[in-house]
Design an enzyme around this catalytic site. Structure first.
Site, short mmCIF file in Angstrom:
data_model
loop_
_atom_site.label_atom_id
_atom_site.label_comp_id
_atom_site.label_asym_id
_atom_site.label_seq_id
_atom_site.Cartn_x
_atom_site.Cartn_y
_atom_site.Cartn_z
N SER A 259 -55.18 69.61 3.69
CA SER A 259 -54.29 69.30 3.33
C SER A 259 -53.05 70.37 2.13
O SER A 259 -52.00 70.60 2.21
CB SER A 259 -53.90 68.31 1.97
OG SER A 259 -54.73 68.38 1.05
N GLY A 260 -53.96 71.86 2.02
CA GLY A 260 -53.49 72.67 1.39
C GLY A 260 -53.61 72.29 -0.02
O GLY A 260 -53.01 73.35 -0.66
N GLY B 178 -55.70 64.97 -2.23
CA GLY B 178 -55.33 65.26 -0.73
C GLY B 178 -56.69 65.36 0.22
O GLY B 178 -57.33 65.64 0.11
N SER C 253 -58.93 67.10 3.16
CA SER C 253 -59.29 68.20 3.88
C SER C 253 -58.08 68.64 4.41
O SER C 253 -57.24 68.10 5.09
CB SER C 253 -60.56 67.85 4.50
OG SER C 253 -61.11 69.31 4.82
N SER D 196 -61.33 63.70 -3.84
CA SER D 196 -60.73 62.94 -4.66
C SER D 196 -60.09 61.71 -3.86
O SER D 196 -58.96 61.03 -4.77
CB SER D 196 -60.42 63.35 -5.71
OG SER D 196 -59.57 63.75 -5.62
N SER E 130 -56.19 73.64 -2.39
CA SER E 130 -57.12 74.65 -3.27
C SER E 130 -55.97 76.01 -2.85
O SER E 130 -55.97 76.91 -3.80
CB SER E 130 -58.50 74.84 -2.58
OG SER E 130 -59.28 74.38 -2.61
#
Lengths: 210, 210
Positions: A35-36, A31, A33, A105, A38
């Protein structure tokens, strides 16, 4: 004690899973940067650990400064970065641990490579392929840009970061991800619950007591 | 269920070890071809699994044909091979799994690099360094050459393999390995017992019932 030690030339994955009382697989978060990815992956990892399952998250902190510290940000190095992460996730999954990866990715081809690696069998192996589960962390870019916890979108808009995903470099959204979570619509907690329910339904983790 | 989910931005290794009920470390086996590294490491891995501990062995089969398949046998590639194995072992150990590596790893400098990687802390981390335990599988080269299960010594003597460790390329024996096992003098079973006793004495694994 000594007389109780017996061993085989090597363990099949099924034998290992039986001894470890769980099976390994890879949850590949992708997703934008902010996006949540991690946040959700970290919460899920801890939830799985609390359920008594072995889980481990590969992320920029433990990969980019270690295994992949020789890689830069050229197209070739980005692809190699994802390839190595795919291979290491596969090793963790092969070891009966749940591997979680949280990297942007952005390119389909790289994610497909990681998926293909998981499907590949060793010569002569009778093991089943290792499950590869793509988790698309979907969020409108406006929401991600508004969150911008590290100020990266701001820098990208100012031209201070080149080839920033979603701004000056494409994000190729998954077409058929196994799981989609929408962090603009649900809390982190709800996203974790949804993923856990999916894993339970597929029999990848034991059903929890309700 | 949902309301029971709580999490932290990230887990310390101590918190992870507590949840996993074991600590991770790396057992780095080194020795000549046919010294018995893989045999002992495989037996030890299975013994640890039977004790209920998570353990995983990195070897040529799962590394050379996967993560490191882009590497050849030049000096540079051999060093990179060992570096990556060191980094991956460290990730496994960080995940609270016992990592076992069985590679000839003939050069002191390469093994020292792997040891150094384990001692390195992430910025801001309060975690203790990950234990790195060098296991020297000592055997007279005459014994290894007589075993020669894959006929490699024969080929090396015939000049069919270049730079074969112990024949046409040096093996730099460890000077201060944490553990030395002598497979010409003891059975695989006895070697495993000795290593397990060492790990128990150091408190790295729980003392087993006698």
């Amino acid at each position: 004690m000594a007389t109780n030690i017996t061993w085989h030339p090597s363990l099949s994955r099924a034998e290992r899973n039986s001894l470890r009382k769980q099976q390994g697989f890879t949850l590949w978060f992708t997703g934008l940067s902010a996006s949540g990815k991690s946040t959700v992956a970290t919460a899920l990892e801890q939830h799985l650990l609390h359920l008594g399952l072995a889980a481990y998250r590969l992320d920029g902190d433990n990969v980019r400064f270690g295994l992949n510290k020789d890689l830069g940000f050229s197209d070739k190095d980005r692809t190699e970065n994802i390839r190595r992460i795919g291979e290491v996730a596969k090793l963790f999954a092969d070891s009966s641990t749940i591997a979680l990866t949280s990297f942007i990715s952005p390119f389909k081809a790289d994610r497909e490579l990681a998926r293909t690696l998981h499907a590949a069998k060793a010569a002569g192996s009778t093991d089943e392929p290792i499950p590869f589960i793509e988790v698309y962390v979907e969020v409108p870019i406006e929401v991600a840009e508004q969150r911008d916890p590290k100020g990266l979108y701001k820098k990208a808009r100012a031209g201070e970061i080149k080839e920033f995903t979603g701004i000056s470099s494409p994000y190729e959204a998954p077409e058929n991800p196994e799981i989609t979570i929408r962090t603009a619509e649900k809390s982190v907690e709800e996203c974790v619950v949804d993923i856990v329910a999916w894993l339970e339904a597929k029999g990848l983790i034991p059903a929890s007591s309700k």
